[in-house]
Design a protein around this motif. Structure first.
Motif, PDB file in Angstrom:
ATOM      1  N   GLU A 124       5.391   4.520  -7.898  1.00  0.00           N
ATOM      2  CA  GLU A 124       5.747   5.935  -7.707  1.00  0.00           C
ATOM      3  C   GLU A 124       5.620   6.687  -9.032  1.00  0.00           C
ATOM      4  N   LYS A 146       6.793  -1.398  -6.091  1.00  0.00           N
ATOM      5  CA  LYS A 146       6.567  -0.120  -5.430  1.00  0.00           C
ATOM      6  C   LYS A 146       7.230   1.049  -6.172  1.00  0.00           C
ATOM      7  N   GLU A 154       0.833  -1.195   0.000  1.00  0.00           N
ATOM      8  CA  GLU A 154       0.000   0.000   0.000  1.00  0.00           C
ATOM      9  C   GLU A 154       0.869   1.247   0.000  1.00  0.00           C
ATOM     10  N   ARG A 155       0.442   2.239  -0.756  1.00  0.00           N
ATOM     11  CA  ARG A 155       1.094   3.558  -0.711  1.00  0.00           C
ATOM     12  C   ARG A 155      -0.006   4.508  -0.266  1.00  0.00           C
ATOM     13  N   ARG A 156       0.265   5.258   0.779  1.00  0.00           N
ATOM     14  CA  ARG A 156      -0.819   6.040   1.389  1.00  0.00           C
ATOM     15  C   ARG A 156      -0.392   7.491   1.554  1.00  0.00           C
ATOM     16  N   GLU A 157      -1.235   8.399   1.151  1.00  0.00           N
ATOM     17  CA  GLU A 157      -0.994   9.811   1.478  1.00  0.00           C
ATOM     18  C   GLU A 157      -2.343  10.467   1.760  1.00  0.00           C
TER      19      GLU A 157
END
Ligand SMILES: [Zn+2]
Length: 872
Positions: free
Chosen positions: A263, A259, A239-242
């Motif tokens: 990006e 990953k 997971e990439r979370r912002e």
């Protein structure tokens, strides 16, 4: 007005097409609670559903859409809250209800007549082994590295394969979806994550419990959404979370190990939200936005409310980045959250309100982030993509209710043509009113549905401009103006003859003409450029415009351009003195102007023209103009055009998109002389996969057998989307008499190879089918392949071969394939083969025409492959 291009429209409306209307509703669904437990082994789902239903009329039965669901029980829960207020007995009352299946309908008999406005709940227990709508993806001996996943795809009418619903965009409901998955997985759905917790299985050992433990993910979405935008995705993801603006969570899910590529693909998401919020003056409508990339996805992306699903193919490495961006796909799906999700088209016939706008929003973000040159070239290419379909497949009105399957409407009219029309609209009423109208439209129809006339009325209200003619002409009528323009200067008058050569009535539109003069001042000897834009109303099939030049002031016309900002969708053939076209190419301010002249120069082949085009390839400040100049040089089949292109290829041009265009153009000449150049690109590798791919295709066209081993090596090259291998296959297909190559292509088309390699090999096999029985039988088998794009390309390979022996097989596909995109292509291919059989082959000149047409069709088919895949 819809009658013209009638034959063309018929090509769109395949036999069996009929008028489709939005359904009448005696009730609607306001809320769905769904608990779903997939079993990956048996590829089944077990589900409990509760629907909150509101009676629109007095009813004693409800009919839901289902497909291949095994309904175990239906009961009423807490029936009729409205009545319950007066009748305490019915509170929390659960009662079994009678039901029956009838085709794709579930008919539920209520236990009493419910009056208009009653609200009640029904619970449905069911299971399914879905063939559509809900897909299990798993590794097997051929694809051992594939990730175990499950995901859904509702659009257009496939949600009924995994839950009972009213499967039409008109019906929007709130949802709470729970998904029970093995502990190692996560599940993503619409809305906010309410909870995720491990579930203990009772009555088994601790060890087994650890193995069999499950986790429940519950997601809730308070904004109503239609069935087709309901989504569940299950798998192992990082997971990439912002957080955006402190309250909206932006989540990205990609497979482990991807990953870094994530990006590159998703870095601009927050910037895009900011841009759209500002442009529409409307906040992002949901509490989170998730993007998840899945395996074997059939489209580029799907804009499920607050949780977009994307193809894993959008993740790309550093080398692909200069040639490929995820920004279009990401901004498109994001824009849908407003256009499509917050405001949904009321019926499929108005699907351009979703797709046209989401695609135009891609362009708007592109304009804001990359500048006006990129935007204008994007619009040029978009128009070209539509013209391809209009020329080779059919022309139809953008808004039409006559079709066979709603999927038929997802073509370049709904996407690309609509984008051009929206751009025209923006120019027609001006930026200020355009933006204001978008805001009003989004606010008035928020969480609801809208149709084409709803948008028109808002645009009229906000801008004060009458738009019925505009809508009639551009949205409800097929085709576009096909302009033949002749320019001349007679003494002091500029004369422009503009003929609308399309079939049927004239279109009416304002057309900008830009004239550029040089003024020579006798007193100080200075020469100045001066430009003037005049707008003419074009309304006749033949128009003659006369513009007097004030020669007293020493004015001379230097050059001119037509519609320099691309405000009108049209094709154009332009006759003008070549000197003027050259000046336009050199001095045009907009990309549109320079592209226009680069294209118009294709009818000239003198040395000075070649030189100017070469200069444009090497020196124009925008890559798209260089690409167009290279294309024109490629179409001028002279030796000096070839030499000019070779000089460009050997120069130090860095931009990979320009180099691609040059390699392709050099390849058009099929000259032995360029063999070493292409060979060197393939052996020493280029900075760009795409240039390598182009070189592989080009070297094949020379038909020098020495290229075979180079191409065989290139097939094995790992590259983004296997683009190099695809190029190599396209090169190898030139060796049509070579049985060994046919065998190699058969091998590459087999299950176990990467999808894109298989698809390219399948299509290429069409070239080998006539003399090779093995190929014929193999292609026949591929018509029922597991991967739908291989099936599509097997149909196209037979069409490419004009193979009448395949008609019966294609007819079987057209009738039986489960995927409507495949059945449609099969039908079109049958028609193509039948038409090619009618062509009088003994007449050579006509035969040449047919061949030319066929080449166009095949190029179109290959290009379509690319575009269909990008459907988003
Ligand atoms: Zn879309």
């Amino acid at each position: 007005m819809q009658e013209d291009n009638g034959s063309n429209v018929k090509k769109f409306e395949l036999p069996g097409s009929k008028a489709h209307y939005a359904p009448s509703l005696s009730f609607t669904i306001s809320h769905m609670q769904l608990s779903i437990e997939p079993d990956f082994k048996s590829k089944t789902i077990s589900c409990e559903q509760q629907l909150e239903v509101i009676a629109i009329q007095s009813i004693d039965e409800i009919i839901l859409d289902i497909c291949e669901l095994h309904i175990k029980s239906v009961s009423s829960v807490d029936i009729d809250v409205a009545i319950a207020a007066h009748d305490s007995d019915s509170n929390n009352h659960i009662k079994e209800l009678n039901f029956r299946n009838y085709g794709d309908k579930l008919i539920i008999k209520l236990d009493r007549m419910l009056s208009e406005g009653s609200i009640f709940r029904i619970a449905i227990l069911y299971s399914a082994k879905p063939r559509k709508g809900f897909y299990f993806i798993e590794p097997d001996e051929y694809y051992p590295k594939k990730n175990l996943q499950a995901w859904t795809q509702g659009q257009t009418i496939e949600s009924k394969y995994w839950f009972p619903c009213l499967d039409h965009p008109l019906v929007k409901f709130e949802s709470e979806i729970s998904v029970i998955v093995p502990l190692k997985f996560i599940a993503i759905s619409n809305g906010k994550l309410l909870m995720s917790k491990a579930q203990r299985v009772e009555g088994i050992s601790k060890k087994r419990n650890e193995e069999e433990k499950k986790k429940v993910f519950t997601w809730t979405e308070p904004n109503p959404h239609p069935a087709y935008l309901t989504s569940v995705v299950i798998g192992k993801f990082v997971e990439r979370r912002e957080t955006y603006n402190q309250d909206i969570e932006l989540l990205c899910y990609v497979p482990e190990g991807k990953k870094n590529n994530a990006e590159r693909s998703f870095e601009h998401t927050a910037d895009m939200i900011r841009f759209f919020e500002e442009y529409f003056d409307t906040k992002y409508p949901y509490s989170k936005y998730s993007q998840v990339t899945v395996e074997d996805f059939m489209y580029g992306g799907m804009e499920n409310s607050s949780c977009t699903t994307l193809t894993i193919d959008t993740l790309h490495d550093k080398k692909a980045h200069p040639d490929y961006t995820s920004d279009h796909l990401v901004s498109h799906e994001l824009a849908h959250q407003w256009f499509g999700d917050l405001v949904t088209c009321r019926d499929w016939q108005h699907i351009w309100l979703n797709e046209g706008f989401a695609t135009y929003c891609e362009a708007l973000y592109w304009e804001a982030s990359r500048g006006i040159d990129e935007f204008q070239y994007y619009m040029t290419q978009t128009a070209d993509d539509y013209f391809d379909e209009a020329n080779v497949r059919y022309k139809r009105p953008i808004v039409t209710k006559i079709y066979k399957q709603p999927d038929d409407l997802f073509d370049r009219h709904t996407y690309e043509k609509a984008v051009c029309i929206i751009h025209m609209l923006r120019n027609y009423i001006g930026d200020k009113y355009f933006k204001r109208s978008l805001k009003t439209y989004l606010q008035r129809y928020a969480n609801s549905v809208a149709e084409t006339d709803d948008l028109r009325k808002i645009l009229e209200l906000e801008s004060g401009t009458s738009l019925q003619q505009f809508f009639d002409q551009w949205l409800f009528r097929a085709g576009h103006p096909e302009l033949k323009i002749e320019f001349s200067v007679e003494s002091k008058i500029v004369k422009l003859k503009i003929v609308q050569s399309q079939e049927g009535d004239a279109f009416e539109f304002p057309l900008d003409i830009k004239l550029v003069f040089s003024t020579f001042n006798r007193k100080n000897g200075e020469e100045r450029g001066e430009e003037e834009i005049r707008t003419f109303n074009i309304s006749e099939k033949e128009n003659v415009l006369q513009i007097p030049i004030d020669k007293k002031k020493g004015k001379e016309i230097e050059w001119f351009s037509i519609d320099p900002q691309f405000k009108v969708l049209k094709t154009m053939s332009l006759k003008a003195p070549k000197e003027m076209l050259v000046r336009q190419l050199q001095n045009g301010r907009t990309v549109i102007e320079r592209v226009q002249s680069a294209r118009a120069l294709k009818d000239h082949s003198s040395e000075d023209i070649i030189e100017s085009l070469q200069k444009a390839v090497m020196e124009d400040r925008f890559w798209g103009v260089s690409v167009e100049a290279a294309k024109t040089l490629g179409s001028i089949k002279s030796d000096s055009a070839y030499m000019a292109l070779k000089r460009c290829l050997c120069s130090s041009i860095k931009h990979s998109k320009v180099r691609r265009a040059i390699v392709r153009a050099v390849g058009e000449f099929k000259k032995e002389d360029s063999f070493d150049l292409f060979k060197s690109i393939l052996i020493h590798k280029d900075q760009s996969y795409f240039v390598e791919a182009e070189a592989a295709t080009a070297i094949g066209k020379i038909k020098n057998r020495q290229s075979i081993h180079i191409l065989k090596k290139a097939i094995e090259t790992a590259s983004f989307q296997d683009i190099v291998a695809q190029g190599a296959i396209s090169g190898l297909k030139e060796f049509v008499d070579d049985k060994e190559i046919a065998a190699l292509l058969i091998k590459k088309s087999m299950y176990g190879n990467n999808h894109r390699v298989r698809e390219a090999a399948t299509f290429a096999l069409g070239k080998f089918v006539h003399e090779n029985h093995k190929v014929f039988n193999h292609l026949k088998n591929l018509l029922t392949d597991r991967w739908f794009r291989v099936r599509i390309n097997a149909c196209r390979a037979f069409a490419d071969a004009e193979e009448p022996r395949a008609i019966a097989e294609l007819e079987w596909v057209a009738e039986h394939d489960l995927d409507y995109r495949v059945t449609r292509i099969a039908e079109e291919c049958i028609n193509f083969i039948k038409e090619s059989m009618k062509a009088p082959k003994e007449v050579i000149s006509i035969r040449e025409e047919v061949d030319k047409l066929k080449t166009n069709t095949m190029e179109m088919m290959q290009k379509m492959n690319r575009l269909e895949r990008e459907l988003r």
